[in-house]
Design a protein around this motif. Structure first.
Motif, mmCIF file in Angstrom:
data_model
loop_
_atom_site.group_PDB
_atom_site.id
_atom_site.type_symbol
_atom_site.label_atom_id
_atom_site.label_comp_id
_atom_site.label_asym_id
_atom_site.label_seq_id
_atom_site.Cartn_x
_atom_site.Cartn_y
_atom_site.Cartn_z
ATOM 1 N N HIS A 15 -11.956 9.819 -2.568
ATOM 2 C CA HIS A 15 -12.394 8.469 -2.229
ATOM 3 C C HIS A 15 -11.232 7.495 -2.402
ATOM 4 C CE1 HIS A 15 -15.993 10.683 -3.466
ATOM 5 N NE2 HIS A 15 -16.725 9.811 -2.796
ATOM 6 N N ILE A 16 -11.169 6.494 -1.525
ATOM 7 C CA ILE A 16 -10.123 5.475 -1.594
ATOM 8 C C ILE A 16 -10.763 4.104 -1.428
ATOM 9 C CG2 ILE A 16 -8.025 4.551 -0.537
ATOM 10 C CD1 ILE A 16 -7.451 7.416 0.458
ATOM 11 N N LEU A 17 -10.456 3.209 -2.361
ATOM 12 C CA LEU A 17 -10.923 1.826 -2.282
ATOM 13 C C LEU A 17 -9.736 0.917 -1.984
ATOM 14 C CD1 LEU A 17 -12.932 -0.512 -2.639
ATOM 15 C CD2 LEU A 17 -12.492 -0.402 -5.114
ATOM 16 N N LEU A 18 -9.799 0.222 -0.857
ATOM 17 C CA LEU A 18 -8.780 -0.761 -0.490
ATOM 18 C C LEU A 18 -9.308 -2.162 -0.781
ATOM 19 C CD1 LEU A 18 -7.617 0.663 2.966
ATOM 20 C CD2 LEU A 18 -6.586 1.052 0.721
ATOM 21 N N LEU A 19 -8.421 -3.048 -1.220
ATOM 22 C CA LEU A 19 -8.834 -4.391 -1.619
ATOM 23 C C LEU A 19 -8.340 -5.462 -0.653
ATOM 24 C CD1 LEU A 19 -8.296 -3.940 -5.450
ATOM 25 C CD2 LEU A 19 -10.444 -3.853 -4.186
ATOM 26 N N GLY A 20 -8.308 -5.104 0.608
ATOM 27 C CA GLY A 20 -7.912 -6.069 1.627
ATOM 28 C C GLY A 20 -7.091 -5.425 2.722
ATOM 29 N N TRP A 21 -6.457 -6.280 3.534
ATOM 30 C CA TRP A 21 -5.567 -5.807 4.599
ATOM 31 C C TRP A 21 -4.374 -6.756 4.721
ATOM 32 C CZ3 TRP A 21 -10.722 -7.231 5.534
ATOM 33 C CH2 TRP A 21 -10.931 -8.485 6.107
ATOM 34 N N ASN A 22 -4.043 -7.422 3.629
ATOM 35 C CA ASN A 22 -3.017 -8.457 3.663
ATOM 36 C C ASN A 22 -1.600 -7.948 3.434
ATOM 37 O OD1 ASN A 22 -4.000 -7.928 0.994
ATOM 38 N ND2 ASN A 22 -2.796 -9.659 0.253
ATOM 39 N N VAL A 23 -1.440 -6.646 3.156
ATOM 40 C CA VAL A 23 -0.098 -6.087 2.996
ATOM 41 C C VAL A 23 0.008 -4.775 3.770
ATOM 42 C CG1 VAL A 23 0.362 -7.157 0.761
ATOM 43 C CG2 VAL A 23 -0.721 -4.902 0.840
ATOM 44 N N ARG A 24 1.223 -4.406 4.074
ATOM 45 C CA ARG A 24 1.515 -3.235 4.903
ATOM 46 C C ARG A 24 0.895 -1.949 4.357
ATOM 47 N NH1 ARG A 24 7.794 -1.191 5.740
ATOM 48 N NH2 ARG A 24 7.342 0.983 6.256
ATOM 49 N N ALA A 25 0.926 -1.776 3.040
ATOM 50 C CA ALA A 25 0.462 -0.524 2.434
ATOM 51 C C ALA A 25 -1.000 -0.236 2.745
ATOM 52 C CB ALA A 25 0.681 -0.557 0.926
ATOM 53 N N PHE A 26 -1.836 -1.273 2.765
ATOM 54 C CA PHE A 26 -3.252 -1.062 3.055
ATOM 55 C C PHE A 26 -3.444 -0.475 4.452
ATOM 56 C CE2 PHE A 26 -4.265 -4.770 -0.004
ATOM 57 C CZ PHE A 26 -4.378 -3.900 -1.063
ATOM 58 N N ILE A 27 -2.664 -0.950 5.395
ATOM 59 C CA ILE A 27 -2.770 -0.447 6.762
ATOM 60 C C ILE A 27 -2.262 0.989 6.843
ATOM 61 C CG2 ILE A 27 -2.278 -0.944 9.168
ATOM 62 C CD1 ILE A 27 -3.766 -3.144 7.523
ATOM 63 N N GLU A 28 -1.169 1.267 6.146
ATOM 64 C CA GLU A 28 -0.623 2.620 6.130
ATOM 65 C C GLU A 28 -1.637 3.608 5.573
ATOM 66 O OE1 GLU A 28 3.847 2.931 5.210
ATOM 67 O OE2 GLU A 28 3.240 1.112 4.158
ATOM 68 N N ILE A 29 -2.336 3.195 4.534
ATOM 69 C CA ILE A 29 -3.329 4.073 3.914
ATOM 70 C C ILE A 29 -4.487 4.327 4.874
ATOM 71 C CG2 ILE A 29 -5.023 4.255 2.053
ATOM 72 C CD1 ILE A 29 -3.027 2.617 0.339
ATOM 73 N N ALA A 30 -4.960 3.276 5.536
ATOM 74 C CA ALA A 30 -6.061 3.437 6.488
ATOM 75 C C ALA A 30 -5.683 4.386 7.618
ATOM 76 C CB ALA A 30 -6.457 2.069 7.049
ATOM 77 N N MET A 31 -4.439 4.344 8.036
ATOM 78 C CA MET A 31 -3.984 5.223 9.121
ATOM 79 C C MET A 31 -3.934 6.674 8.684
ATOM 80 S SD MET A 31 -0.999 2.861 10.855
ATOM 81 C CE MET A 31 -0.624 4.087 12.115
#
Length: 402
Positions: free
Chosen positions: A96-112
């Motif tokens: 499981h992965i919990l992301l706390l937004g989409w305001n930085v590059r890393a969050f998008i990389e993780i979603a991909m």
């Protein structure tokens, strides 16, 4: 294993992680992309070096990258996904992965990464629909980007009504929504308020607040989007619509607008000293920056909190802090919390952004119709961090399916 990815340790989120660590059936770790806030750092908006006086790292499993760990977030690109974090997320133990937004590059990389490995993705973000007509619908790129990003998310942890509506605007169905209210440590603020209540008169006296004055509190950075000057204008207006009552503004914080605020106020306290003045401007005290362990004194000293911020104030957790301390609030309709918390107490406490006369009327209404501490508690109890922890635990037990 649940991996929580955060930009940096945040005082409002840490209690969630600490409580989650007490739930023995949840295996998790928080990965911090930057070390912002851990060490004293200069805050350009506060205009001074800030160091939170509560522990942000004890009591729960967390780590910083050994490969790439910036000291602060400068822009979207500054917090990328380090190789060691990428390996952790791609490992078999991460389910499981919990992301706390989409305001930085890393969050998008993780979603991909979800297209390469079948993790179960959750999202808990602050953004809402209060500014969507200005920035999302008119900006096709952002709209397409968010549509793609949201397609990678399995469960949306909604913090409030406006936050949920944002997702609904992108076609997210109710089956994917789980309530995780935006929250603080209600009990800590309630406890501190009870301790400080017996010293209320001495606290007010120290800040030179007269006993017969109705004290309006502003807590935050003195910057344009927070609109602290609106309170001064509203008090000027109150001289006309409520001439027989005295009002006092308590400004807690610092920032680039401090000089202007003082110029337009009858300053009776600043730099830890009482100041004598016969100015006809609205009377005000300026405490400077007040840290977490002392902020309760401001909530106890005041009679009302006012949050006049623009839509960039995606929530406004000072409202949570105030209400947990037994202090009623007035807020603009651009603040995320105004719909969930302020309007629940009294619809007249929520006013149209920037409308000074309406703000003045809301303040007058609050003075004349102060809600009971019981009512404040009944509403704010629904926004305690325990509810978010319970939701995380529920989701962790949920069968994994798309």
């Amino acid at each position: 294993m649940l991996i929580i990815v955060a930009t940096h340790p945040i005082q409002y989120q840490v209690p969630i992680w600490k409580e989650l660590a007490k739930r023995s059936n949840i295996d998790f770790e928080v990965l911090y992309l930057t070390s912002h806030g851990v060490e004293p750092s200069y805050d350009i908006q506060f205009g001074k070096t800030i160091k939170w006086d509560i522990d942000l790292l004890e009591g729960y499993p967390s780590r910083f990258s050994e490969v790439h760990c910036p000291k602060k977030i400068t822009n979207f690109w500054s917090a990328k996904l380090p190789k060691d974090f990428k390996s952790k997320i791609k490992s078999r133990e991460t389910t499981h992965i919990l992301l706390l937004g989409w305001n930085v590059r890393a969050f998008i990389e993780i979603a991909m990464l979800s297209s390469k490995k079948r993790n179960f993705f959750w999202l808990r973000a602050e953004s809402n629909d209060l500014k969507v007509n200005q920035s999302l619908i008119k900006n096709n790129f952002k709209k397409l980007f968010l549509k793609y990003f949201f397609s990678r998310i399995d469960r949306f942890l909604t913090i409030g009504k406006a936050n949920k509506r944002l997702y609904e605007n992108f076609g997210i169905t109710n089956s994917k929504f789980y309530s995780a209210p935006y929250c603080i440590e209600n009990r800590r603020f309630e406890f501190q308020a009870k301790l400080n209540q017996k010293n209320r008169n001495s606290i007010r006296n120290y800040w030179n607040i007269k006993s017969n004055s109705f004290c309006i509190l502003f807590v935050g950075k003195f910057i344009a989007k927070k609109r602290p000057g609106d309170i001064i204008e509203a008090v000027e207006s109150l001289k006309k619509i409520d001439p027989y009552n005295k009002y006092h503004i308590l400004f807690v914080g610092t920032g680039t607008l401090e000089g202007d605020l003082k110029k337009n106020s009858n300053v009776v306290f600043e730099n830890n000293n009482k100041v004598g003045s016969n100015s006809l401007f609205p009377t005000a005290s300026f405490t400077g920056f007040v840290n977490q362990s002392k902020i309760s004194e401001a909530y106890v000293a005041a009679d009302l909190l006012v949050l006049p911020s623009e839509a960039d104030e995606t929530w406004g957790l000072v409202v949570n802090e105030a209400m947990a301390s037994g202090l009623p609030c007035v807020a603009s309709d651009a603040c995320g919390s105004s719909e969930d918390l302020v309007e629940e107490i009294n619809p007249q406490f929520r006013y149209p952004l920037g409308e000074i006369e309406s703000l003045a009327k809301s303040i007058k209404c609050a003075r004349q119709n102060l809600p009971s501490k019981t009512l404040l508690k009944n509403v704010i109890d629904r926004y305690d961090f325990i509810h978010t922890v319970d939701t995380l635990e529920q989701l962790y037990k949920e069968p994994q399916f798309k």
